[in-house]
Design a protein around this motif. Structure first.
Motif, short mmCIF file in Angstrom:
data_model
loop_
_atom_site.label_atom_id
_atom_site.label_comp_id
_atom_site.label_asym_id
_atom_site.label_seq_id
_atom_site.Cartn_x
_atom_site.Cartn_y
_atom_site.Cartn_z
N TYR A 12 0.83 -1.21 0.00
CA TYR A 12 0.00 0.00 0.00
C TYR A 12 0.86 1.25 0.00
CZ TYR A 12 -3.79 -3.19 1.14
OH TYR A 12 -4.68 -4.22 1.11
N ARG A 13 0.30 2.33 -0.58
CA ARG A 13 0.97 3.63 -0.63
C ARG A 13 -0.02 4.72 -0.24
NH1 ARG A 13 4.15 0.34 -0.81
NH2 ARG A 13 5.88 -0.05 -2.26
N ILE A 14 0.43 5.68 0.56
CA ILE A 14 -0.42 6.80 0.96
C ILE A 14 -0.90 7.55 -0.28
CG2 ILE A 14 -0.48 9.04 2.14
CD1 ILE A 14 -0.54 6.79 4.08
N GLY A 15 -2.19 7.85 -0.32
CA GLY A 15 -2.77 8.59 -1.43
C GLY A 15 -3.23 7.72 -2.58
N GLU A 16 -2.91 6.45 -2.55
CA GLU A 16 -3.32 5.53 -3.62
C GLU A 16 -4.85 5.40 -3.64
OE1 GLU A 16 -2.54 0.84 -4.87
OE2 GLU A 16 -1.92 1.60 -2.90
N VAL A 17 -5.42 5.48 -4.84
CA VAL A 17 -6.86 5.31 -5.02
C VAL A 17 -7.10 3.95 -5.66
CG1 VAL A 17 -8.95 6.19 -6.13
CG2 VAL A 17 -7.24 7.79 -5.25
N ILE A 18 -7.93 3.15 -5.04
CA ILE A 18 -8.21 1.80 -5.50
C ILE A 18 -9.67 1.73 -5.94
CG2 ILE A 18 -8.21 -0.65 -4.91
CD1 ILE A 18 -6.26 0.09 -2.59
N ARG A 19 -9.90 1.44 -7.21
CA ARG A 19 -11.25 1.25 -7.73
C ARG A 19 -11.54 -0.25 -7.69
NH1 ARG A 19 -12.15 2.78 -13.12
NH2 ARG A 19 -14.32 3.29 -12.60
N HIS A 20 -12.49 -0.62 -6.86
CA HIS A 20 -12.74 -2.03 -6.59
C HIS A 20 -13.61 -2.65 -7.68
CE1 HIS A 20 -10.95 -1.27 -2.70
NE2 HIS A 20 -11.82 -0.32 -2.49
N LYS A 113 0.67 2.24 9.21
CA LYS A 113 1.51 2.17 10.41
C LYS A 113 1.88 0.72 10.67
CE LYS A 113 1.86 3.66 15.24
NZ LYS A 113 2.34 2.37 15.76
N GLU A 114 3.17 0.41 10.56
CA GLU A 114 3.62 -0.96 10.82
C GLU A 114 3.56 -1.25 12.32
OE1 GLU A 114 6.90 -3.08 8.59
OE2 GLU A 114 7.93 -2.65 10.48
N ASN A 115 3.19 -2.48 12.67
CA ASN A 115 3.14 -2.89 14.07
C ASN A 115 4.54 -3.23 14.57
OD1 ASN A 115 0.33 -2.59 14.36
ND2 ASN A 115 -0.02 -4.59 13.41
N SER A 116 4.69 -3.18 15.89
CA SER A 116 6.02 -3.37 16.49
C SER A 116 6.57 -4.77 16.25
CB SER A 116 5.95 -3.08 17.99
OG SER A 116 5.00 -3.93 18.63
N PRO A 154 10.65 -3.12 3.55
CA PRO A 154 10.85 -1.82 4.21
C PRO A 154 9.54 -1.27 4.77
CG PRO A 154 11.05 -1.60 1.83
CD PRO A 154 11.02 -3.06 2.12
N SER A 155 9.65 -0.66 5.92
CA SER A 155 8.48 -0.09 6.57
C SER A 155 8.24 1.33 6.07
CB SER A 155 8.68 -0.07 8.09
OG SER A 155 7.64 0.63 8.73
N PRO A 156 7.01 1.68 5.68
CA PRO A 156 6.75 3.06 5.26
C PRO A 156 6.75 3.98 6.47
CG PRO A 156 4.70 1.83 5.37
CD PRO A 156 5.81 0.84 5.64
N ASP A 157 6.93 5.27 6.22
CA ASP A 157 6.80 6.24 7.30
C ASP A 157 5.38 6.15 7.86
OD1 ASP A 157 9.38 7.12 6.88
OD2 ASP A 157 8.77 8.76 5.54
N ALA A 158 5.29 6.16 9.18
CA ALA A 158 3.98 6.02 9.82
C ALA A 158 3.14 7.26 9.57
CB ALA A 158 4.14 5.77 11.30
N VAL A 159 1.92 7.05 9.09
CA VAL A 159 0.94 8.11 8.93
C VAL A 159 -0.37 7.61 9.52
CG1 VAL A 159 -0.39 9.52 7.31
CG2 VAL A 159 2.01 9.00 6.82
N VAL A 160 -0.81 8.25 10.60
CA VAL A 160 -2.08 7.89 11.22
C VAL A 160 -3.02 9.09 11.07
CG1 VAL A 160 -3.25 7.23 13.35
CG2 VAL A 160 -0.96 6.35 12.87
N PRO A 161 -4.12 8.94 10.34
CA PRO A 161 -4.99 10.09 10.08
C PRO A 161 -5.66 10.59 11.35
CG PRO A 161 -6.01 8.06 9.32
CD PRO A 161 -4.61 7.71 9.71
N ASP A 162 -5.90 11.88 11.39
CA ASP A 162 -6.63 12.51 12.49
C ASP A 162 -8.11 12.46 12.15
OD1 ASP A 162 -7.35 13.92 14.73
OD2 ASP A 162 -6.77 15.89 13.94
#
Length: 343
Positions: A12-20, A113-116, A154-162
């Motif tokens: 997965y990538r931040i901002g990616e739009v997936i048309r199901h 957000k990758e888990n520990s 590789p782990s992506p930079d953590a982004v957790v939406p508000d």
């Protein structure tokens, strides 16, 4: 490779739009089977004549049918390799779904957000259900714990939406034409109106239903949910098939008729958690708490914010969380939603 192994966390990538894939036209068949699977008796969704008396052209498709159809489209791309579906936020029903409408789904990745443990991570998506006219009928955010395919990915930079904790009452969308000023409480099944409920009030819905393997499998297939944990008994270490969380949501909502028969239309999903797993053989009961109330501009229509809690056998009365702040082990679902009710 022509087969689809499903996405893993590192895909997965931040901002990616997936048309199901695979739009679906809904009809009275979905309604009939929904009402066979769950003890659903909401008058607005059972009778065209009742719906017309409430200002609608006909009875719409049950709100949770629309939710399950839209949700089911997303599973192959979002949660095929999920460990668990963790929660919901910012859900709104924006337009009724009518028999004959065709629904498709589209999701945007808004958090990662990758888990520990390095073996999985949480994926946050905002999903929209869109009809054949291009109108968004439903939107919500959900987050899912998804396995990694390679531990060394590789782990992506953590982004957790508000995310909003509650959809403001001012942002609720009341379907055009809804008018409860001539509401028939006798036909609806209970006399209790918006003004009869007090914030803080708790309601034991009394009834219970034992979950059966065949029914949950039928429901999961009905909504075209392909998540492996619901079908493949070898996919979990305990050898049990996990009951689809939407099955528990619909069962609890249907059970809430006893005490909330006039909470007719769900218009927002503020938050939700599948607190503990549900398995075949568990007996589901439910209780609700009134969290808030708001007036609306629609004639005779009030909004009521409810906490719907599903529990299984052995739960203490109104069980929710222990002194440690964790959900009691008998709690299956904690759902916060807005519904429309006659004033």
């Amino acid at each position: 490779m022509k087969t689809n192994p499903g996405r893993f966390f590192e895909d997965y990538r931040i901002g990616e739009v997936i048309r199901h894939a695979v739009p679906r036209t809904v009809s009275g068949g979905e309604r009939a089977l929904y009402h066979a699977l769950y003890p659903a008796r909401g008058a607005l969704y059972s009778s065209d004549e009742f719906a017309r008396a409430c200002g609608l052209p006909q009875s719409p498709v049950d709100d949770l049918i629309a939710f399950h159809v839209v949700f089911g489209k997303t599973v192959p791309d979002i949660s095929l390799n999920a460990v668990a579906n963790l929660g919901y936020a910012e859900g709104r029903w924006l337009a009724p779904v009518w028999p004959g409408d065709s629904l498709r789904s589209e999701s945007t990745v808004i958090g990662l957000k990758e888990n520990s443990n390095g073996k999985s991570g949480n994926v946050y998506v905002r999903t929209r259900g869109i009809n054949q006219r291009g109108e968004v009928v439903l939107e919500y955010v959900r987050w899912v714990m998804v396995r990694k395919n390679r531990a060394d990915a590789p782990s992506p930079d953590a982004v957790v939406p508000d995310l909003q904790k509650v959809v403001p009452a001012a942002d609720l969308v009341i379907p055009e034409g809804v008018d409860f000023s001539g509401y028939d409480f006798t036909l609806a099944g209970e006399p209790h109106r918006w003004g009869d409920y007090a914030v803080g009030e708790k309601i034991d819905h009394v009834d219970g239903v034992t979950i059966e393997e065949a029914e949950h499998m039928l429901a999961t297939r009905l909504w075209q949910n392909t998540a492996k944990v619901h079908f493949d008994a070898t996919f979990r270490e305990d050898g049990k098939r996990l009951i689809y969380g939407g099955h528990v949501i619909s069962m609890a909502r249907a059970l809430s008729f006893n005490g909330l028969a006039n909470a007719q239309m769900i218009v927002a999903l503020n938050g939700g958690a599948h607190a503990n797993p549900c398995f075949s053989g568990d007996t589901v009961k439910a209780w609700s708490e009134v969290l808030d109330k708001a007036e609306t501009a629609a004639p005779g229509v009030g909004a009521i914010r409810l906490r719907l809690v599903a529990v299984k056998q052995g739960a203490a009365p109104f069980a929710l969380k222990g002194e440690d702040g964790k959900y009691a082990p008998e709690v299956l679902l904690d759902l916060d939603y807005w519904a429309l009710m006659p004033i």
